[in-house]
Design an enzyme around this catalytic site. Structure first.
Site, PDB file in Angstrom:
ATOM      1  N   HIS A 184      12.429   1.532  -1.350  1.00 16.77           N
ATOM      2  CA  HIS A 184      12.325   2.000   0.044  1.00 16.77           C
ATOM      3  C   HIS A 184      12.131   0.774   0.950  1.00 16.77           C
ATOM      4  CE1 HIS A 184      10.243   3.661   3.580  1.00 16.77           C
ATOM      5  NE2 HIS A 184      10.980   4.733   3.350  1.00 16.77           N
ATOM      6  N   ARG A 186      10.046   0.003   3.034  1.00 17.42           N
ATOM      7  CA  ARG A 186       8.654  -0.423   3.184  1.00 17.42           C
ATOM      8  C   ARG A 186       8.246  -1.392   2.062  1.00 17.42           C
ATOM      9  NH1 ARG A 186       4.876  -2.425   3.806  1.00 17.42           N
ATOM     10  NH2 ARG A 186       2.802  -1.868   4.579  1.00 17.42           N
ATOM     11  N   LYS A 187       9.062  -1.440   0.991  1.00 15.61           N
ATOM     12  CA  LYS A 187       8.741  -2.324  -0.135  1.00 15.61           C
ATOM     13  C   LYS A 187       9.491  -3.650   0.018  1.00 15.61           C
ATOM     14  CE  LYS A 187       7.313   1.796  -1.481  1.00 15.61           C
ATOM     15  NZ  LYS A 187       5.983   2.329  -1.315  1.00 15.61           N
ATOM     16  N   LEU A 188       9.225  -4.606  -0.890  1.00 18.13           N
ATOM     17  CA  LEU A 188       9.802  -5.952  -0.711  1.00 18.13           C
ATOM     18  C   LEU A 188      11.282  -6.026  -1.024  1.00 18.13           C
ATOM     19  CD1 LEU A 188       7.232  -8.594  -1.875  1.00 18.13           C
ATOM     20  CD2 LEU A 188       7.511  -7.361   0.260  1.00 18.13           C
TER      21      LEU A 188
END
Ligand SMILES: *Cc1c(COP(=O)(O)O)cnc(C)c1O
Length: 382
Positions: A184, A186-188
């Site tokens: 997603h 929002r992740k790295l």
């Protein structure tokens, strides 16, 4: 409007560039957009990067957790221990298989479950544990794996946030029974939406590939590639949890950048630590003794010494143009879990009440950091 008032520092920005755009365009031009050769290449590259033998790409970490629970045989009536302090998907996945999530408390420094907090939540019905590497901070898996073996329960790792984190000298994911990953934004490492399950168990990997594709005994890609007609069979009730080749094309580019992304975040985090040294009562997340975080989520726990409450602090940061966020949620405090009556979770409740997440992303400047910490320092001295 002053320059100060116009400033807007986002809490998170995906590190996407022209290369990802071109890779996605290539996939589209190839005419193969559903799960195909790029997904297979991404699975192999990602699994290798985390030291696992197999990678099975799926549509999200949430669906990865669901299939991991199916793979270890969790059934209705079973209990699965999860931290309440996690994104709610961790607990929800347990409900998807008809089992009951039992909430465990966490360690205050790492935000992660420990052998002691898991032991306190254990009952004769405990069938599995989902340990989260919270915000990228690695859980102490060597101790957790030993305990899970002793108790005869399956340990699944929710590594949604932990791509690029290290534990016990290797990458998070190495040696895991099953680890679930999120891509997603929002992740790295992002593919828009997407997830992966990694494992060393070939039988599970084969079954997970079937389960994500309607339970078919032959993948759509293999059927397409065959010159002979192949009649597929549906061996069990499966799901459509596939990733697309467009997503995987982006993922391959992102994976190649991951170590640079992590290195940059670690140096920005180190600078935050230096700047915050003279801010009383604001305890920022750090590497645990047993590993290295990717600093996916730079959280700060406020204590009484800070003198201002978390929500007031968030409001002051917002007024200064800084978009910070509340810290990690506690699932047991949400209406969806109102019917669960967990044992006391004092550390979870303290962290979720008193912590906040500061901006950390590839476009964050030293000037931004000075402004953010300056705002906190002024609040603490008020
Ligand atoms: C983001 C996250 C998830 C959910 O990931 P999706 O890919 O959005 O489904 C699950 N667990 C944790 C700990 C997360 O942070």
């Amino acid at each position: 409007m002053t320059v100060e008032a116009a400033r807007r520092i986002p809490v998170m920005l995906p590190a996407l560039g022209e290369e990802e755009a071109l890779a996605a365009a290539d996939a589209v031009r190839s005419g193969w957009v559903a799960q195909g050769p790029r997904v297979a290449a991404f699975e192999a590259a990602f699994a290798a990067s985390v030291g696992a033998a197999h990678g099975v790409a799926v549509s999200s970490c949430t669906t990865a957790l669901h299939l991991a629970l199916v793979a270890v045989g969790v059934e209705p009536g079973d209990e699965v221990i999860v931290p309440s302090l996690s994104f709610i998907a961790t607990a929800n996945a347990v409900r998807y298989v008809g089992a009951r999530p039992v909430f465990a408390d966490v360690d205050v420094a790492t935000g992660n479950v420990t052998v002691a907090t898991l032991d306190a939540a254990r009952t004769p019905r405990t069938r599995a544990i989902i340990a989260v590497h919270q915000g990228g901070v690695p859980a102490e898996v060597s101790a957790l794996r030993t305990a899970a073996d002793r108790w005869g329960v399956s340990l699944i790792e929710d590594a949604a946030c932990a791509a690029g984190s290290m534990v016990n000298g290797g990458p998070v994911g190495a040696g895991a029974l099953l680890a679930a990953w999120s891509f997603h934004p929002r992740k790295l490492l992002t593919t828009g939406e997407g997830g992966m399950i990694t494992t060393d168990n070939a039988d599970w990997a084969a079954r997970l590939r079937r389960l994500r594709e309607h339970g078919m005994n032959v993948s759509a890609a293999d059927r397409h590639a065959s010159t002979q007609p192949i009649l597929e069979a549906y061996l069990e009730t499966g799901y459509n949890y596939r990733m697309t080749d467009i997503q995987a094309a982006i993922g391959l580019v992102q994976l190649a950048k991951l170590s640079d992304i992590v290195a940059q975040r670690r140096s920005l985090a180190a600078r935050y630590h230096e700047l915050m040294a003279d801010v009383p009562g604001a305890l920022a997340v750090r590497d645990p003794a047993h590993g290295r975080t990717n600093f996916q989520t730079f959280w700060v726990l406020l204590s009484d010494e800070f003198g201002v409450g978390r929500d007031e602090t968030l409001a002051a940061l917002a007024a200064a143009g800084v978009s910070a966020r509340r810290g990690i949620m506690a699932s047991h405090l949400e209406p969806a879990y109102a019917n669960v009556d967990p044992a006391p979770l004092p550390v979870t409740e303290r962290i979720t009440r008193d912590s906040l997440v500061l901006p950390l992303h590839h476009a964050l400047t030293e000037d931004d950091q000075d402004h953010i910490v300056g705002t906190l320092r002024a609040l603490a001295r008020r």
